[in-house]
Design a protein around this motif. Structure first.
Motif, PDB file in Angstrom:
ATOM      1  N   GLU A  84     -56.323  38.203  17.492  1.00  5.29           N
ATOM      2  CA  GLU A  84     -57.708  38.498  17.837  1.00  5.29           C
ATOM      3  C   GLU A  84     -58.688  37.851  16.870  1.00  5.29           C
ATOM      4  N   GLY A  85     -58.237  36.856  16.129  1.00  4.55           N
ATOM      5  CA  GLY A  85     -59.112  36.118  15.236  1.00  4.55           C
ATOM      6  C   GLY A  85     -59.122  36.659  13.815  1.00  4.55           C
ATOM      7  N   VAL A  86     -60.062  36.147  13.015  1.00  2.00           N
ATOM      8  CA  VAL A  86     -60.044  36.426  11.575  1.00  2.00           C
ATOM      9  C   VAL A  86     -60.437  37.865  11.239  1.00  2.00           C
ATOM     10  N   HIS A  87     -61.143  38.539  12.153  1.00  2.00           N
ATOM     11  CA  HIS A  87     -61.580  39.907  11.863  1.00  2.00           C
ATOM     12  C   HIS A  87     -60.686  40.946  12.539  1.00  2.00           C
ATOM     13  N   GLY A  88     -59.680  40.509  13.257  1.00  3.89           N
ATOM     14  CA  GLY A  88     -58.810  41.438  13.973  1.00  3.89           C
ATOM     15  C   GLY A  88     -57.550  41.779  13.192  1.00  3.89           C
ATOM     16  N   PRO A  89     -56.682  42.573  13.803  1.00  2.00           N
ATOM     17  CA  PRO A  89     -55.433  42.950  13.130  1.00  2.00           C
ATOM     18  C   PRO A  89     -54.483  41.771  13.040  1.00  2.00           C
ATOM     19  N   SER A  90     -53.542  41.851  12.123  1.00  2.00           N
ATOM     20  CA  SER A  90     -52.478  40.862  12.029  1.00  2.00           C
ATOM     21  C   SER A  90     -51.379  41.235  12.999  1.00  2.00           C
ATOM     22  N   ALA A  91     -50.559  40.254  13.373  1.00  2.00           N
ATOM     23  CA  ALA A  91     -49.427  40.511  14.268  1.00  2.00           C
ATOM     24  C   ALA A  91     -48.136  40.149  13.552  1.00  2.00           C
ATOM     25  N   ALA A  92     -47.160  41.042  13.621  1.00  2.00           N
ATOM     26  CA  ALA A  92     -45.835  40.755  13.059  1.00  2.00           C
ATOM     27  C   ALA A  92     -45.193  39.628  13.871  1.00  2.00           C
ATOM     28  N   PHE A  93     -44.657  38.651  13.169  1.00  2.00           N
ATOM     29  CA  PHE A  93     -44.072  37.485  13.833  1.00  2.00           C
ATOM     30  C   PHE A  93     -42.801  37.093  13.100  1.00  2.00           C
ATOM     31  N   ASP A  94     -41.726  36.912  13.853  1.00  2.00           N
ATOM     32  CA  ASP A  94     -40.457  36.499  13.253  1.00  2.00           C
ATOM     33  C   ASP A  94     -40.365  34.988  13.316  1.00  2.00           C
ATOM     34  N   VAL A  95     -40.635  34.345  12.195  1.00  2.00           N
ATOM     35  CA  VAL A  95     -40.685  32.889  12.146  1.00  2.00           C
ATOM     36  C   VAL A  95     -39.300  32.265  12.204  1.00  2.00           C
ATOM     37  N   THR A  96     -38.256  33.088  12.041  1.00  2.00           N
ATOM     38  CA  THR A  96     -36.884  32.559  11.931  1.00  2.00           C
ATOM     39  C   THR A  96     -36.162  32.445  13.267  1.00  2.00           C
ATOM     40  N   THR A  97     -36.760  32.897  14.363  1.00  2.00           N
ATOM     41  CA  THR A  97     -35.997  33.007  15.616  1.00  2.00           C
ATOM     42  C   THR A  97     -36.193  31.840  16.574  1.00  2.00           C
ATOM     43  N   PHE A  98     -36.959  30.822  16.188  1.00  2.00           N
ATOM     44  CA  PHE A  98     -37.150  29.688  17.094  1.00  2.00           C
ATOM     45  C   PHE A  98     -35.843  28.926  17.267  1.00  2.00           C
ATOM     46  N   ASN A  99     -35.573  28.477  18.486  1.00  2.00           N
ATOM     47  CA  ASN A  99     -34.339  27.754  18.784  1.00  2.00           C
ATOM     48  C   ASN A  99     -34.548  26.255  18.554  1.00  2.00           C
ATOM     49  N   TRP A 100     -34.360  25.829  17.317  1.00  2.00           N
ATOM     50  CA  TRP A 100     -34.551  24.421  16.967  1.00  2.00           C
ATOM     51  C   TRP A 100     -33.464  23.551  17.578  1.00  2.00           C
TER      52      TRP A 100
END
Length: 611
Positions: A84-100
């Motif tokens: 939601e942009g710079v003034h909104g909440p952060s979102a948990a994101f798992d950066v390790t799960t992308f299928n490279w």
């Protein structure tokens, strides 16, 4: 407590262990820290050196969350996604799960880099990473080996160059976020393109900048053009340094980025025994040992100080290469560009010859504009440590009207300037669209929400052009029109003169890639002869099996130029004035005379191969 782990990110919210969110926050002055998500409010545990931590199975990827510092709700300074942009909440994101699927990718030697700088929001009509993906085949056919993406750290709104980012770990949501960037890098690698990411470690933007509420991320010891400096050497600086080192490692490890271009490192203030850039270099070396991959660190620096690109064991910071603005400045003045503002220190073709020979124009001479002796000697430094260009985002976008070379120079001069970059012993870079003589401007644009800040930006842009003595009004950077006007016109690809210019650039880049004398970045294998009266250069380049001679005529008249003696016959390799490039005339295929008539605003390249 956070400790640097080469293999995993250790600050913010991470899922390094399956099903468990590991949370680490640095807030040394806080007396109470909680995290809020999905109606849960969970306290963090205080650790050493001002860190707070928590492991929980309740927080899942995709959940939004806030930190509460002494009762105040704030987003995560190490957030990976701000939906939601710079003034909104952060979102948990798992950066390790992308299928490279880029396991076969191997980074190019730096000497093979041909950069293409682009801005995600204006490169395509979509303004997303997916939009870039759709044009990768175009870039490959052009001959590009590395795309350089302007900063993607989350900034206010959806319109910004990227240098106002306030979440260095979060990938801009309107570009399609972190997953979109991973997908783009993966696609680039599978198509044979390296990826360079522009990052900003000298300042943070003004809107949405909550760092000061977490800890001493800034210091009043030094002033920068953006206010207080980032704290790399004052009290609390250990954790600030760790924060930015973690950021570097993340781009390489978790996003598979091949190189970073660090913005304006001359504005990084650090008098520690070990400069932050040197420490970053050491940590990246550790990462490369672990992964077996190659990564490069490239800096923008206007100090003409070779310490930045000198290896650490020789007393330098160990950066792999640097942008060289002075080549650009000398080239544009030589081509007939204005001599006001920062161009006032450059005197045309003699300075361009100087740039070819020394990379810096000022390498120990007195600078009238700076009113001091400026620059260091570059002897012994390979050409692959310098990146040169005839245009870039700064040199176009920092013009009041954002005019590209296509609006300022003739078609013939544009071709000559492009060739002047490609025949250098340095690394060449294009700015998006120049390869087809793009007519759209690249303006400065923002989308702030703070009315006072918007007013200050408008005022600042007007003040910036005071030295350029113009009565015209600067376009409103806040206006959506400034952003939309800056988007590339892909519909002109089959129209003239764009179609011919594109074919010209393809031929020129092919020459750079396949002629051994031009691929060679050994600066010793070059001579430069100047004629100030005729505004011409004769550049000779050679490798073991080939010798090239380049005749550059920046004047608007035919010039009869002496052919270097000692060679019986030269064969024409390239002719910018050839009618096939919409030029006025074709020059001889063979020269065996003492002089050569070179058309106005053109380059002729002749070769001789050794037996």
């Amino acid at each position: 407590m956070a400790e640097l782990n080469i293999n995993n990110r250790s600050i913010g919210v991470n899922f390094n262990n399956p099903g468990v969110a590991g949370i680490t926050l640095w807030a040394p002055e806080a007396h109470d820290v909680t995290i809020t998500f999905n109606n849960h409010v969970i306290p963090l545990v205080k650790e050493e050196h001002g860190y707070w931590s928590l492991n929980t199975e309740l927080l899942k990827p995709g959940d939004t969350y806030w930190f509460n510092i002494n009762g105040k709700q704030l987003p995560d300074p190490a957030s990976l996604l701000q939906p939601e942009g710079v003034h909104g909440p952060s979102a948990a994101f798992d950066v390790t799960t992308f299928n490279w699927t880029d396991g076969q990718w191997k980074n190019y030697p730096l000497a093979n880099y041909i950069f293409y700088e682009l801005h995600t929001g204006t490169f395509t009509s979509e303004g997303t990473f997916q939009g870039i993906e759709q044009q990768l085949d175009y870039l490959i056919e052009l001959g590009i080996t590395a795309i350089e993406i302007m900063p993607v750290a989350q900034f206010p709104g959806e319109r910004n160059w990227g240098y106002d980012g306030v979440f260095p770990f979060a990938v801009q949501n309107s570009y399609s976020g972190p997953r979109g960037l991973q997908q783009l890098v993966n696609s680039c690698h599978n198509k044979g393109l390296a990826v360079v990411l522009d990052v900003v470690y000298n300042h943070l933007g003004p809107e949405g900048n909550y760092f000061g509420q977490f800890g001493p991320y800034f210091t009043d010891k030094y002033n920068t053009p953006w206010g207080s400096a980032i704290n790399f050497d004052d009290a609390g600086s250990d954790e600030v340094r760790l924060y930015f080192i973690e950021n570097v490692l993340m781009w390489f490890r978790d996003f598979h980025v091949d190189a970073l271009r660090m913005d304006a490192v001359h504005a990084i203030k650090d008098f520690s025994p070990k400069h932050i850039l040197q420490e970053i270099n050491e940590r990246v070396a550790e990462l490369m040992q672990v992964t077996g991959k190659t990564h490069y660190l490239i800096v923008e620096c206007d100090l003409n100080n070779t310490r930045y690109i000198t290896p650490a064991d020789q007393g330098g910071f160990g950066m792999d290469a640097q942008w060289t603005d002075e080549f650009h400045h000398a080239l544009r003045v030589t081509a007939g560009g204005e001599k006001n503002g920062y161009y006032s220190d450059f005197n045309g073709i003699a300075d361009l010859a100087n740039a070819y020979q020394n990379a810096y124009v000022y390498h120990g001479q007195y600078s009238e504009q700076r009113q001091k002796t400026f620059g260091t000697d570059t002897d012994g430094i390979d050409g692959k440590r310098f990146v040169v260009f005839s245009q870039n985002h700064d040199q176009v976008g920092n013009r009041m009207l954002g005019e590209r070379s296509s609006q300022l120079f003739s078609f013939e001069m544009q071709k000559l300037m492009a060739a002047a970059v490609m025949i250098s012993p340095f690394l060449p870079m294009l700015f998006m669209g120049e390869e087809r003589s793009e007519s759209a401007p690249f303006l400065f644009f923002v989308s702030h929400t703070d009315k006072e800040l918007i007013k200050a930006v408008r005022k600042g842009r007007k003040a910036e052009f005071a030295d350029f003595h113009t009565s015209e009004e600067a376009p409103d950077p806040q206006a959506t029109e400034a952003f939309n006007r800056s988007k590339l016109n892909w519909g002109t690809l089959q129209q003239e003169p764009h179609k011919t210019m594109l074919q010209y650039y393809k031929a020129l880049i092919g020459l750079r890639k396949h002629q051994s004398a031009l691929k060679n970045t050994d600066r010793k294998n070059m001579t430069v002869a100047t004629d100030v009266v005729t505004n011409t250069l004769v550049i000779q380049r050679w490798a073991a099996e080939q010798q090239l001679i380049c005749f550059l005529n920046f004047s608007d008249q035919h010039q009869n130029i002496a052919v270097p003696s000692g060679v019986n016959q030269w064969q024409k390799l390239f002719d910018s004035a050839d009618p096939k490039w919409n030029g006025p005339t074709s020059s001889p295929q063979i020269i065996d005379t003492e002089t050569l008539m070179v058309p106005p605003e053109s380059i002729l390249i002749y070769t001789q191969y050794y037996a």
